[in-house]
Design a protein around this motif. Structure first.
Motif, short mmCIF file in Angstrom:
data_model
loop_
_atom_site.label_atom_id
_atom_site.label_comp_id
_atom_site.label_asym_id
_atom_site.label_seq_id
_atom_site.Cartn_x
_atom_site.Cartn_y
_atom_site.Cartn_z
N ARG A 43 0.86 -1.18 0.00
CA ARG A 43 0.00 0.00 0.00
C ARG A 43 0.90 1.24 0.00
O ARG A 43 2.04 1.20 0.49
CB ARG A 43 -0.92 0.01 1.20
N GLU A 44 0.35 2.31 -0.58
CA GLU A 44 1.10 3.56 -0.59
C GLU A 44 0.24 4.70 -0.08
O GLU A 44 -0.96 4.76 -0.40
CB GLU A 44 1.57 3.86 -2.03
N PRO A 45 0.86 5.60 0.69
CA PRO A 45 2.21 5.48 1.20
C PRO A 45 2.28 4.40 2.27
O PRO A 45 1.29 4.12 2.94
CB PRO A 45 2.50 6.86 1.79
N GLY A 46 3.42 3.78 2.40
CA GLY A 46 3.61 2.73 3.38
C GLY A 46 4.24 1.50 2.77
O GLY A 46 4.81 1.54 1.68
N GLY A 47 4.19 0.39 3.49
CA GLY A 47 4.67 -0.87 2.95
C GLY A 47 6.02 -1.32 3.46
O GLY A 47 6.42 -2.46 3.24
N THR A 48 6.75 -0.42 4.12
CA THR A 48 7.99 -0.78 4.82
C THR A 48 7.95 -0.05 6.16
O THR A 48 7.18 0.91 6.32
CB THR A 48 9.26 -0.34 4.06
N ALA A 78 9.50 9.74 -1.16
CA ALA A 78 10.45 9.08 -0.27
C ALA A 78 9.92 7.71 0.15
O ALA A 78 10.65 6.70 0.13
CB ALA A 78 10.71 9.95 0.96
N ALA A 79 8.64 7.66 0.52
CA ALA A 79 8.02 6.39 0.91
C ALA A 79 7.99 5.43 -0.27
O ALA A 79 8.26 4.22 -0.12
CB ALA A 79 6.60 6.64 1.43
N ARG A 80 7.67 5.95 -1.45
CA ARG A 80 7.58 5.10 -2.64
C ARG A 80 8.95 4.52 -3.01
O ARG A 80 9.06 3.34 -3.38
CB ARG A 80 7.00 5.91 -3.80
#
Length: 210
Positions: A43-48, A78-80
């Protein structure tokens, strides 16, 4: 489909209330049925771990330090970048399928079209992603007023979801504009009933030359 030979990156996009969650569940089941393996879901933003911390920054409003549009854009990328480098590309190299809840098209539409930052968005996109893109993007198209009504009915809205209707109209126009230019972006009418939307998605997936 063959998981070992033809791993793919599929993304579900759409405005708030378009039905992304149920579509993602449907596509996940379709991939599992046809490959024998559960896809890596992002999922974006996120995933790590780091990208999830960035998600909190862009989703939660802080009246004492409002997030400016340019910072919002850069945080999304940055998140991607973290997600692509540490999750998506490694999974594809392992021969796994990846199913994403939003990707770069969202930034092009929301920050580029909605915020009016298309020059910045396109520049940062090239710098962070290069020519990397999903094999298939399913864009769930919905009229913004209907989508926002649906979103409001499911609970409290986040910082972006409370934007004025004109913001979402600009974002929708941008989504559709990119879809017209790129055959890998397929549009589904999300104003239909859920059953009709799901029928169209399955037909689209079955028609792909994997």
């Amino acid at each position: 489909m063959s998981k070992q030979l033809n791993s793919k990156f599929i993304v579900i996009e759409g405005l708030e209330g378009a039905g992304k969650s149920s579509a993602i569940s449907l596509v996940r089941d379709f991939i599992e049925k046809h490959t024998g393996a559960v896809p890596v879901c992002t999922r974006e933003p996120g995933g790590t771990p780091l990208a999830e911390r960035i998600r909190d920054l862009v989703k939660i409003a802080d009246e004492t330090d409002p997030l400016c549009d340019e910072a919002e854009c850069l945080l999304f990328y940055a998140a991607r970048a973290q997600l692509v480098a540490n999750v998506i590309k490694p999974a594809l190299r392992r021969g796994e399928w990846v199913l994403g809840d939003r990707h770069n098209l969202s930034s092009l539409a929301y920050q580029g079209g909605g915020r009016g930052l298309s020059t910045l968005v396109e520049s940062v996109s090239r710098a962070t992603l290069g020519d990397f893109k999903p094999d298939l993007t399913i864009y769930l198209d919905i009229e913004p007023k209907l989508g926002l009504t649906r979103a409001a009915n499911r609970g409290e809205l986040d910082r972006i979801e409370v934007e004025e209707i004109a913001f979402f109209e600009r974002a929708r126009h941008t989504f559709l504009s990119y879809a017209q230019q790129d055959d890998s972006i397929q549009v589904i009418d999300a104003g239909q009933t859920m059953a009709e939307v799901h029928k169209d998605i399955v037909a689209l997936l079955q028609a792909q030359d994997w």
